[in-house]
Design a protein around this motif. Sequence first.
Motif, PDB file in Angstrom:
ATOM      1  N   ARG A 169      83.888  -1.819  28.041  1.00 23.71           N
ATOM      2  CA  ARG A 169      83.246  -2.922  27.830  1.00 23.71           C
ATOM      3  C   ARG A 169      84.720  -4.455  28.438  1.00 23.71           C
ATOM      4  O   ARG A 169      84.615  -5.585  29.209  1.00 23.71           O
ATOM      5  CB  ARG A 169      82.867  -3.348  26.876  1.00 23.71           C
ATOM      6  CG  ARG A 169      81.742  -4.867  27.096  1.00 23.71           C
ATOM      7  CD  ARG A 169      81.207  -4.885  25.655  1.00 23.71           C
ATOM      8  NE  ARG A 169      80.842  -5.992  25.585  1.00 23.71           N
ATOM      9  CZ  ARG A 169      79.963  -6.006  24.333  1.00 23.71           C
ATOM     10  NH1 ARG A 169      79.117  -5.275  23.950  1.00 23.71           N
ATOM     11  NH2 ARG A 169      78.755  -7.393  24.663  1.00 23.71           N
TER      12      ARG A 169
ATOM     13  N   ASP B 297      85.965  -7.114  31.612  1.00 23.93           N
ATOM     14  CA  ASP B 297      85.421  -7.900  31.976  1.00 23.93           C
ATOM     15  C   ASP B 297      87.170  -8.900  32.098  1.00 23.93           C
ATOM     16  O   ASP B 297      87.012  -9.907  32.857  1.00 23.93           O
ATOM     17  CB  ASP B 297      85.606  -8.381  30.034  1.00 23.93           C
ATOM     18  CG  ASP B 297      86.347  -9.650  29.825  1.00 23.93           C
ATOM     19  OD1 ASP B 297      84.777 -10.630  30.126  1.00 23.93           O
ATOM     20  OD2 ASP B 297      87.035 -10.183  29.814  1.00 23.93           O
TER      21      ASP B 297
ATOM     22  N   CYS C 181      86.645  -8.665  36.270  1.00 17.39           N
ATOM     23  CA  CYS C 181      85.890  -8.469  36.576  1.00 17.39           C
ATOM     24  C   CYS C 181      87.104 -10.865  36.545  1.00 17.39           C
ATOM     25  O   CYS C 181      86.992 -11.318  36.952  1.00 17.39           O
ATOM     26  CB  CYS C 181      84.882  -9.310  35.716  1.00 17.39           C
ATOM     27  SG  CYS C 181      83.691  -8.277  36.395  1.00 17.39           S
ATOM     28  N   ARG C 182      87.504 -11.234  35.220  1.00 15.27           N
ATOM     29  CA  ARG C 182      88.003 -12.571  34.650  1.00 15.27           C
ATOM     30  C   ARG C 182      89.213 -12.408  36.169  1.00 15.27           C
ATOM     31  O   ARG C 182      89.394 -13.540  36.859  1.00 15.27           O
ATOM     32  CB  ARG C 182      88.553 -12.032  33.868  1.00 15.27           C
ATOM     33  CG  ARG C 182      88.120 -13.624  32.431  1.00 15.27           C
ATOM     34  CD  ARG C 182      88.115 -13.102  31.180  1.00 15.27           C
ATOM     35  NE  ARG C 182      88.144 -12.034  30.274  1.00 15.27           N
ATOM     36  CZ  ARG C 182      89.410 -12.723  29.664  1.00 15.27           C
ATOM     37  NH1 ARG C 182      89.053 -13.745  28.878  1.00 15.27           N
ATOM     38  NH2 ARG C 182      88.931 -11.333  28.719  1.00 15.27           N
TER      39      ARG C 182
ATOM     40  N   ASP D 260      82.479 -13.130  27.136  1.00 18.66           N
ATOM     41  CA  ASP D 260      81.932 -12.491  25.965  1.00 18.66           C
ATOM     42  C   ASP D 260      82.483 -13.151  24.225  1.00 18.66           C
ATOM     43  O   ASP D 260      83.566 -11.909  24.500  1.00 18.66           O
ATOM     44  CB  ASP D 260      81.937 -10.932  26.285  1.00 18.66           C
ATOM     45  CG  ASP D 260      80.923 -10.005  25.573  1.00 18.66           C
ATOM     46  OD1 ASP D 260      80.307 -10.472  24.702  1.00 18.66           O
ATOM     47  OD2 ASP D 260      80.011  -9.006  25.838  1.00 18.66           O
TER      48      ASP D 260
ATOM     49  N   VAL E  40      83.614  -9.276  23.181  1.00 19.67           N
ATOM     50  CA  VAL E  40      85.199  -9.445  24.450  1.00 19.67           C
ATOM     51  C   VAL E  40      86.965 -10.197  23.865  1.00 19.67           C
ATOM     52  O   VAL E  40      87.326  -9.792  23.766  1.00 19.67           O
ATOM     53  CB  VAL E  40      84.994  -9.455  25.843  1.00 19.67           C
ATOM     54  CG1 VAL E  40      86.877  -9.382  26.316  1.00 19.67           C
ATOM     55  CG2 VAL E  40      84.613  -8.340  26.405  1.00 19.67           C
TER      56      VAL E  40
END
Length: 182
Positions: free
Chosen positions: A23, A27, A30-31, A53, A56
Amino acid sequence: PCKAPREVPPLDLFREVPARETRILLDRQCRSLHVANFMRFGEERSWLFLNVDPYVAVEGRRYGSFFAGMLRPAGLSPHRVAVELIESPLADEGALAAAMGYYRELGCIIVLDDFGAGHSNFDRIWRLNPDVVKIDREMTRRVTVEPLARRMFNGIVSVLHEAGALVCVEGIETEDEALVAI
């Protein structure tokens, strides 16, 4: 032989949120992609809104430093980054406040998304002291059809302003919603 990468629609990708390290890594990918795409626009006065999130934000530190190291090579100053905390439950709100403090110390803008829905409530406002609060689109809809919601709306916005936050009203799709937001 390796298979060629294939495009995966975001809804499919996030339908089942992976656990733990997977996860965090998803993340981070994606960032990083979002920052790279933003920097290609060359706009030097805009904010980049990055959804984060709560899980995260809190657990990411266990997997090493990442955020500041992602911004530096991209040439993106932290004061242009709005860290947008999504509406999601988290057992340790104190740890969340500490994690958001890290982003604030870097110079990022702190945004609380979907205020009025689920876990984005006044307790989070008091604990996180966001710079911007985004009113949930369902609240926006309700203020145009429910007299009690309409009467309460100005007071809610006033309290958010008293807390020092800018207020963004999401989901404006009709003239009535725009008038209420104004």
